[in-house]
Design a protein around this motif. Structure first.
Motif, short mmCIF file in Angstrom:
data_model
loop_
_atom_site.label_atom_id
_atom_site.label_comp_id
_atom_site.label_asym_id
_atom_site.label_seq_id
_atom_site.Cartn_x
_atom_site.Cartn_y
_atom_site.Cartn_z
N MET A 12 0.85 -1.19 0.00
CA MET A 12 0.00 0.00 0.00
C MET A 12 0.89 1.25 0.00
O MET A 12 1.92 1.30 0.68
N ILE A 13 0.50 2.26 -0.76
CA ILE A 13 1.32 3.47 -0.87
C ILE A 13 1.19 4.33 0.38
O ILE A 13 2.17 4.70 1.02
N GLY A 14 -0.06 4.69 0.76
CA GLY A 14 -0.28 5.42 2.00
C GLY A 14 -0.50 6.90 1.80
O GLY A 14 -0.57 7.41 0.68
N PHE A 31 13.08 2.43 0.79
CA PHE A 31 13.34 3.85 0.98
C PHE A 31 12.15 4.62 0.45
O PHE A 31 11.68 4.38 -0.66
N ASP A 32 11.63 5.56 1.25
CA ASP A 32 10.47 6.37 0.87
C ASP A 32 10.82 7.85 0.96
O ASP A 32 11.51 8.28 1.90
N TYR A 33 10.33 8.60 -0.03
CA TYR A 33 10.42 10.06 0.02
C TYR A 33 9.02 10.63 -0.08
O TYR A 33 8.24 10.24 -0.97
N ASN A 34 8.67 11.54 0.82
CA ASN A 34 7.37 12.20 0.82
C ASN A 34 7.56 13.71 0.94
O ASN A 34 8.34 14.17 1.78
N TYR A 35 6.84 14.43 0.09
CA TYR A 35 6.80 15.89 0.23
C TYR A 35 5.35 16.30 0.47
O TYR A 35 4.45 15.97 -0.32
N PHE A 36 5.12 17.02 1.57
CA PHE A 36 3.79 17.50 1.94
C PHE A 36 3.77 19.02 1.82
O PHE A 36 4.55 19.72 2.48
N THR A 45 7.68 3.03 -7.02
CA THR A 45 6.31 3.54 -6.95
C THR A 45 6.34 5.06 -6.96
O THR A 45 7.10 5.68 -6.19
N LEU A 46 5.52 5.66 -7.81
CA LEU A 46 5.35 7.11 -7.87
C LEU A 46 3.86 7.40 -7.67
O LEU A 46 3.01 6.77 -8.29
N ALA A 47 3.56 8.39 -6.81
CA ALA A 47 2.15 8.64 -6.48
C ALA A 47 1.96 10.08 -6.03
O ALA A 47 2.91 10.78 -5.68
N GLY A 48 0.69 10.48 -6.05
CA GLY A 48 0.28 11.78 -5.52
C GLY A 48 -0.92 11.60 -4.60
O GLY A 48 -1.69 10.65 -4.75
N SER A 86 -1.31 19.11 -0.65
CA SER A 86 -1.07 18.02 -1.59
C SER A 86 0.20 17.30 -1.14
O SER A 86 0.97 17.81 -0.33
N GLU A 87 0.37 16.10 -1.71
CA GLU A 87 1.54 15.29 -1.35
C GLU A 87 2.06 14.59 -2.59
O GLU A 87 1.28 14.13 -3.43
N ALA A 88 3.39 14.51 -2.71
CA ALA A 88 4.05 13.72 -3.74
C ALA A 88 4.96 12.71 -3.06
O ALA A 88 5.62 13.03 -2.06
N THR A 89 4.96 11.47 -3.57
CA THR A 89 5.75 10.44 -2.92
C THR A 89 6.43 9.55 -3.95
O THR A 89 5.91 9.32 -5.05
#
Length: 419
Positions: free
Chosen positions: A104-106, A151-156, A391-394, A409-412
């Motif tokens: 699951m991306i989250g 490894f995860d990168y999230n920008y909020f 995985t690329l998601a918004g 918004s969020e980019a991950t």
């Protein structure tokens, strides 16, 4: 725009529908006719015996307990997997229908916003763990125990508020590893975040840049165990424990200051399922509650005294998460070294408080009593070879109220490597 009651009803209906779907799948599996008997063992003394070729398109591996009569002859790939058994090869994404279900991306858990009372009243985010809240099982996780590093990168965007009152973005970098034990029935996961957003020291009323920084966040440990597994359905339960490894939060308004000491341990039990009726469609769901077990002590510092003001406690939260996706195509590893599969995914994530937000009298006061956050996640899983996933998601909020939005918004981007 969705109302609070409407968003809550929508998620409850989705959750009930997912449970009914999983129950129907199990009932159909139990009602299906028994599988055909296994083919006879191949005798190595009969060289003219025909070979048993694997069934084309079959992704189900042989039983890990089956022993061929001829050590030089492989067990047919079309042999059905045993019921209620863990995947024989967690490392291969194509070896087993449940193992091919991506994580699951989250989205992001709720943090809440508060007013700091120190020679005035200043709205700000509590910068524990960099301001991004605590760990959540729905972020880059599957109910199926797996051997992996990630490894995860999230920008909020506009996720946290500095001591000056300015809203800024938050960058989160998360490193993690998960290792199975008990023959793949259980796993332990460790993740460590690093956050660029709020500094651990906030200058109330000062320039925004003075309150920005990079901090080491709260580490999280996750124990996960399967409680049921068939060929296309897995149900797991476990708990996350969030450890207070981030620095203390400090609010400064010369000559006085307030310190929120990061002592709280969060315990977040969960139940989840992974559903894969075939090799193309998949679904994941989680239900999780988050409890602050002991709170954070708060002290006010004057030139001559440091009085204890009380304990700051986060409210108990409920998370409901549902993810569905479909493999547009998947290729066997031998047919492609790099891009071997693409799957679009849509997810809904709902967060609500089980009790009102609370503060510490005279020092920290919540700006609102509660929140109902509903976020939509859309992304693509790119499978690379048999064991890697990019995985690329918004993520966008579906609620318009300021109190029900964790960010604009969020980019991950996520990378998982199974072993």
């Amino acid at each position: 725009m969705l109302s609070r009651d409407g968003s809550r009803s929508t998620l409850y209906l989705l959750l009930v529908g997912a449970v009914l779907l999983a129950s129907a799948r199990t009932a159909l599996a139990q009602a299906a006719p028994p599988a055909a008997p296994l083919p006879p063992a191949i005798d190595d003394r009969a060289p003219t015996a025909p070979s048993l070729a694997p069934t084309p398109g079959s992704n189900v591996p042989p039983s890990p307990t089956a022993t061929p009569s001829n050590p030089g002859q492989n067990t047919p790939a079309s042999m059905p997997a045993p019921q209620n058994a863990p995947p024989p090869d967690n490392g291969s994404l194509l070896a087993y229908s449940l193992a091919s279900v991506p994580d699951m991306i989250g989205d992001s858990p709720s943090t809440g916003r508060y007013a700091i009372g120190l020679l005035g009243r200043y709205p700000a985010s509590i910068p524990l763990a960099g301001g991004d809240g605590y760990a959540k099982i729905g972020d880059d996780t599957s109910p199926v125990p797996t051997d992996r590093v990630f490894f995860d990168y999230n920008y909020f965007d506009r996720a946290v508020q500095t001591g000056s009152g300015a809203f800024i973005g938050l960058n989160r970098f998360t490193f993690g590893v998960e290792k199975t034990f008990f023959d793949g029935w259980c796993s332990i996961e460790v993740e460590t975040p690093i956050d660029t957003g709020l500094n651990d020291t906030q200058f109330l009323g000062g320039p925004a840049g003075a309150s920005e920084g990079t901090v080491f966040g709260n580490m999280a440990l996750t124990l996960k165990c399967l409680i049921y597994q068939s060929e296309g359905l897995a149900v797991a339960a476990g708990s996350m424990v969030d450890l207070p490894t981030a620095p203390n939060a400090r609010f400064v308004n010369d000559p006085d200051s307030i310190t929120v000491r990061n002592d709280s341990v969060h315990v977040a039990p969960f139940v989840g399922f992974a559903f894969a009726p075939n090799c193309d469609f998949f679904a994941i769901g989680f239900v999780q509650a988050d409890f602050d077990t002991n709170g954070d002590p708060v002290y006010e510092h004057f030139p001559t005294t440091d009085p204890y003001l009380g304990r700051f406690r986060d409210p108990s939260l409920l998370y409901l998460d549902l993810s569905t996706g479909y493999w547009l195509f998947r290729d066997e590893p031998a047919c492609g070294r790099y891009l071997t599969g693409i799957a679009p995914v849509v997810e809904l994530h709902y967060t609500t408080n089980l009790q009102n937000y609370r503060g510490v009298d005279g020092a920290i006061q919540p700006l609102y009593a509660g929140t109902d956050c509903l976020n939509l996640t859309a992304g693509l899983h790119f499978q690379m070879g048999p064991c890697s996933m990019l995985t690329l998601a918004g993520v966008v909020p579906l609620t318009g109220s300021e109190r029900d939005r964790e960010f604009d918004s969020e980019a991950t981007a996520q990378f998982d490597r199974r072993f």
